[in-house]
Scaffold this active site. Structure first.
Site, PDB file in Angstrom:
ATOM      1  N   TYR A 119       6.911  -2.489  48.646  1.00 49.14           N
ATOM      2  CA  TYR A 119       8.193  -2.219  49.303  1.00 49.14           C
ATOM      3  C   TYR A 119       8.840  -0.961  48.713  1.00 49.14           C
ATOM      4  CZ  TYR A 119      12.929  -3.029  51.087  1.00 49.14           C
ATOM      5  OH  TYR A 119      14.138  -2.897  51.705  1.00 49.14           O
ATOM      6  N   LYS A 123       9.852   2.441  50.717  1.00 49.59           N
ATOM      7  CA  LYS A 123      11.218   2.951  50.787  1.00 49.59           C
ATOM      8  C   LYS A 123      11.338   4.339  50.158  1.00 49.59           C
ATOM      9  CE  LYS A 123      13.645  -0.062  53.068  1.00 49.59           C
ATOM     10  NZ  LYS A 123      14.299   0.330  54.345  1.00 49.59           N
ATOM     11  N   ALA A 147      20.436   6.631  53.809  1.00 50.40           N
ATOM     12  CA  ALA A 147      21.393   5.615  53.366  1.00 50.40           C
ATOM     13  C   ALA A 147      20.770   4.720  52.301  1.00 50.40           C
ATOM     14  CB  ALA A 147      21.854   4.766  54.545  1.00 50.40           C
TER      15      ALA A 147
END
Length: 218
Positions: A119, A123, A147
């Site tokens: 993960y 990201k 963001a």
């Protein structure tokens, strides 16, 4: 009214970002005029908990426990899914020479936790897509932001933290790290970032300190 019809009435279509056909269909059906902003927020984490209810433990703590299928499942949704959504949006934004795209990265892209390397890697890739887009879109009159939001107080997050293994993991961090962020705060931050064309959107604000020092603290 069932969920599908309710979403359709609002002009919202559900689809699997891991399936390119869904993105092509969404792009084809775009007839609502100019697109002012697009936000991507695809994400998937593979997690397994074993042990008794009293003594649960996470079993995906080492990279060598994952199968190729688990690795690709997380990357295909979190990273490639973001790429597919971004690519579909860019065709519209570049054609109209305006608009902002916001890619939702994660603080885990700065500092990975044990058991979440897949993960975190995804990201971190989303972050770099957003950074590259900001340069690429500048010549087209459009822009991009990345963001980084904390744990937003939604049903999904509450259910995730209610799991025994997640509760144990949560205890490893100071309470201010895992404090839930109100959806209204996250939404306002996104809107403000879009309006100002900010390169980054970070909430809670104190994460900005970590973003500057991450190379030292990681």
């Amino acid at each position: 009214m069932n969920r599908a019809r309710w979403l359709e009435a609002l002009g919202i279509r559900e689809g699997d970002v891991a399936d390119e056909r869904n993105l092509r269909e969404a792009e084809r059906l775009h007839t609502a005029g100019r697109v002012m902003s697009v936000r991507t927020s695809a994400g998937l984490v593979e997690a397994r908990v074993q042990g008794s209810h009293a003594r649960p433990h996470l079993v995906e703590l080492a990279v060598d426990t994952w199968t190729d299928e688990q690795w690709h499942a997380v990357l295909d949704v979190t990273l490639t899914g973001t790429f597919r959504c971004t690519r579909a949006a860019l065709r519209i934004l570049c054609a109209q020479s305006s608009g902002v795209i916001v890619n939702n990265a994660s603080v885990l892209g700065w500092r990975a936790q044990a058991g979440q390397a897949h993960y975190a890697a995804a990201k971190a890739g989303v972050e770099q897509i957003g950074r590259a887009l900001r340069t690429e879109l500048s010549i087209h009159g459009a822009s991009a932001s990345v963001a980084y939001l904390g744990f937003i107080d939604t049903e999904m997050v509450r259910e995730a933290f209610a799991q025994p293994g997640a509760q144990k993991a949560e205890e490893m961090f100071p309470s201010f790290v895992t404090k839930r962020l109100k959806p209204s705060v996250a939404g306002t931050a996104i809107v403000d970032g879009i309006q100002s064309r900010a390169p980054t959107i970070i909430r809670p604000r104190w994460w900005r300190i970590y973003s500057v020092l991450r190379g030292i603290l990681s």
